[in-house]
Design an enzyme around this catalytic site. Sequence first.
Site, mmCIF file in Angstrom:
data_model
loop_
_atom_site.group_PDB
_atom_site.id
_atom_site.type_symbol
_atom_site.label_atom_id
_atom_site.label_comp_id
_atom_site.label_asym_id
_atom_site.label_seq_id
_atom_site.Cartn_x
_atom_site.Cartn_y
_atom_site.Cartn_z
ATOM 1 N N TYR A 1 -2.297 -1.934 10.240
ATOM 2 C CA TYR A 1 -2.365 -2.051 8.774
ATOM 3 C C TYR A 1 -1.036 -1.606 8.169
ATOM 4 O O TYR A 1 -0.473 -2.264 7.294
ATOM 5 C CB TYR A 1 -3.521 -1.207 8.220
ATOM 6 C CG TYR A 1 -3.675 -1.314 6.723
ATOM 7 C CD1 TYR A 1 -4.216 -2.455 6.132
ATOM 8 C CD2 TYR A 1 -3.264 -0.277 5.877
ATOM 9 C CE1 TYR A 1 -4.347 -2.563 4.749
ATOM 10 C CE2 TYR A 1 -3.391 -0.372 4.500
ATOM 11 C CZ TYR A 1 -3.935 -1.512 3.940
ATOM 12 O OH TYR A 1 -4.057 -1.610 2.568
ATOM 13 N N SER B 1 0.857 -1.186 0.000
ATOM 14 C CA SER B 1 0.000 0.000 0.000
ATOM 15 C C SER B 1 0.893 1.235 0.000
ATOM 16 O O SER B 1 2.028 1.179 0.510
ATOM 17 C CB SER B 1 -0.877 0.007 1.256
ATOM 18 O OG SER B 1 -1.500 1.275 1.421
HETATM 19 P P1 NAP Z 1 -11.275 -6.154 -1.681
HETATM 20 O O1 NAP Z 1 -12.075 -5.631 -2.814
HETATM 21 O O2 NAP Z 1 -11.905 -6.271 -0.338
HETATM 22 O O3 NAP Z 1 -10.653 -7.568 -2.098
HETATM 23 C C1 NAP Z 1 -9.928 -8.338 -1.188
HETATM 24 C C2 NAP Z 1 -10.349 -9.795 -1.330
HETATM 25 O O4 NAP Z 1 -9.551 -10.568 -0.413
HETATM 26 C C3 NAP Z 1 -11.824 -10.038 -0.941
HETATM 27 O O5 NAP Z 1 -12.445 -10.884 -1.856
HETATM 28 C C4 NAP Z 1 -11.700 -10.688 0.425
HETATM 29 O O6 NAP Z 1 -12.792 -11.526 0.739
HETATM 30 C C5 NAP Z 1 -10.426 -11.483 0.241
HETATM 31 N N1 NAP Z 1 -9.865 -11.962 1.509
HETATM 32 C C6 NAP Z 1 -9.967 -11.409 2.746
HETATM 33 N N2 NAP Z 1 -9.381 -12.196 3.659
HETATM 34 C C7 NAP Z 1 -8.889 -13.272 2.989
HETATM 35 C C8 NAP Z 1 -8.178 -14.441 3.376
HETATM 36 N N3 NAP Z 1 -7.881 -14.682 4.654
HETATM 37 N N4 NAP Z 1 -7.823 -15.325 2.424
HETATM 38 C C9 NAP Z 1 -8.131 -15.116 1.136
HETATM 39 N N5 NAP Z 1 -8.833 -14.050 0.701
HETATM 40 C C10 NAP Z 1 -9.191 -13.132 1.618
HETATM 41 O O7 NAP Z 1 -9.972 -5.247 -1.454
HETATM 42 P P2 NAP Z 1 -9.018 -4.466 -2.494
HETATM 43 O O8 NAP Z 1 -9.256 -3.036 -2.308
HETATM 44 O O9 NAP Z 1 -9.059 -5.079 -3.833
HETATM 45 O O10 NAP Z 1 -7.630 -4.791 -1.808
HETATM 46 C C11 NAP Z 1 -6.725 -5.736 -2.357
HETATM 47 C C12 NAP Z 1 -5.371 -5.495 -1.733
HETATM 48 O O11 NAP Z 1 -4.938 -4.162 -2.024
HETATM 49 C C13 NAP Z 1 -5.373 -5.619 -0.202
HETATM 50 O O12 NAP Z 1 -4.189 -6.258 0.206
HETATM 51 C C14 NAP Z 1 -5.384 -4.161 0.259
HETATM 52 O O13 NAP Z 1 -4.798 -3.991 1.525
HETATM 53 C C15 NAP Z 1 -4.563 -3.508 -0.825
HETATM 54 N N6 NAP Z 1 -4.793 -2.074 -0.987
HETATM 55 C C16 NAP Z 1 -6.030 -1.591 -1.309
HETATM 56 C C17 NAP Z 1 -6.214 -0.212 -1.453
HETATM 57 C C18 NAP Z 1 -7.550 0.400 -1.791
HETATM 58 O O14 NAP Z 1 -7.680 1.635 -1.703
HETATM 59 N N7 NAP Z 1 -8.534 -0.354 -2.201
HETATM 60 C C19 NAP Z 1 -5.133 0.641 -1.265
HETATM 61 C C20 NAP Z 1 -3.891 0.104 -0.935
HETATM 62 C C21 NAP Z 1 -3.727 -1.251 -0.813
HETATM 63 P P3 NAP Z 1 -13.996 -10.910 1.636
HETATM 64 O O15 NAP Z 1 -14.577 -9.788 0.827
HETATM 65 O O16 NAP Z 1 -14.910 -12.064 1.841
HETATM 66 O O17 NAP Z 1 -13.327 -10.400 2.902
#
Ligand code: NAP
Length: 256
Positions: free
Chosen positions: A156, A144
């Site tokens: 986080y 991130s």
């Molecule tokens: P997202 O839409 O919530 O997608 C994350 C996916 O991971 C969801 O399907 C979630 O399932 C799944 N997950 C959660 N716990 C898990 C586990 N123990 N094992 C396997 N899968 C699991 O989030 P995103 O925004 O795409 O984020 C993806 C990555 O980017 C994350 O690592 C996040 O920290 C990082 N990130 C995101 C942002 C942002 O602004 N969106 C910014 C910086 C970094 P559930 O929905 O059932 O929990």
Amino acid sequence: MDRVKGKVAVVTGAASGIGEASARLLAKEGASVAVTDIDDRNGKRVAEEITKAGGVAEFWHMDVTREQEVEQTFADVFKKFGKLHILVNSAGIPGYPKPTHETTSAEWDRVININLKGTFLCVKYAVPYILKTKEGGSVVNISSMLGLIGGEDPVYHASKGGVRLMTKSDATIYARDNIRFNSVHPGYILTPLFRGFSSRHPGGPEAFFKEFEEKIPMGRLGTAEDVANGVLFLASDESSYITGSELVIDGAMSII
Ligand code: NAP
């Protein structure tokens, strides 16, 4: 087209957001993709939609915190596709934006287990199959922007800072095996995870998004596809001399 043709990829957290967009793009560019997540319904949907669009994908239920499940999934994927080249670690959860002394041990463990230990476990069980494939590989860890600069969510940011340095260690350890490791540092990206924060805003989601858009130098939130484009580049041979690097995809947010 065909930027990762013939490669086999495992994407974690691929039922939603950045993982989903990465899985779709890798498949569109010719990779066979193992779509993995704890969300079976959406994971199956993503794999089915990729297949309908002419790509190759299959869904595996994989909780990145469950070691045996991770070990078994990588074994199954290798059995199915016969090779492994790419791992995208996108599974992750937000933390708890509160001071450290108010954070419980259970909250700390939950975030570290998914975001940091989950990344470790997937690398641990992917590497032997990438080595067996003998065609080199690329691991892309989603950290991130906040993993670089910190902020008011200690657990986080600790988890994402840990992912950043683990990536660099692995880049040096596996360099001679031609397995590249890079981290991606997204800013504010409009995914279900980010939308989840908007309900807490007193002015509602629109006011929440507007507030962020005004803060970001590029004047807009990022999309999952903005991040997936960076993931694809790092996964492909186009980045063949890039390892141990950090790709910031944040519309210049972390500079100001
Ligand atoms: P997202 O839409 O919530 O997608 C994350 C996916 O991971 C969801 O399907 C979630 O399932 C799944 N997950 C959660 N716990 C898990 C586990 N123990 N094992 C396997 N899968 C699991 O989030 P995103 O925004 O795409 O984020 C993806 C990555 O980017 C994350 O690592 C996040 O920290 C990082 N990130 C995101 C942002 C942002 O602004 N969106 C910014 C910086 C970094 P559930 O929905 O059932 O929990």
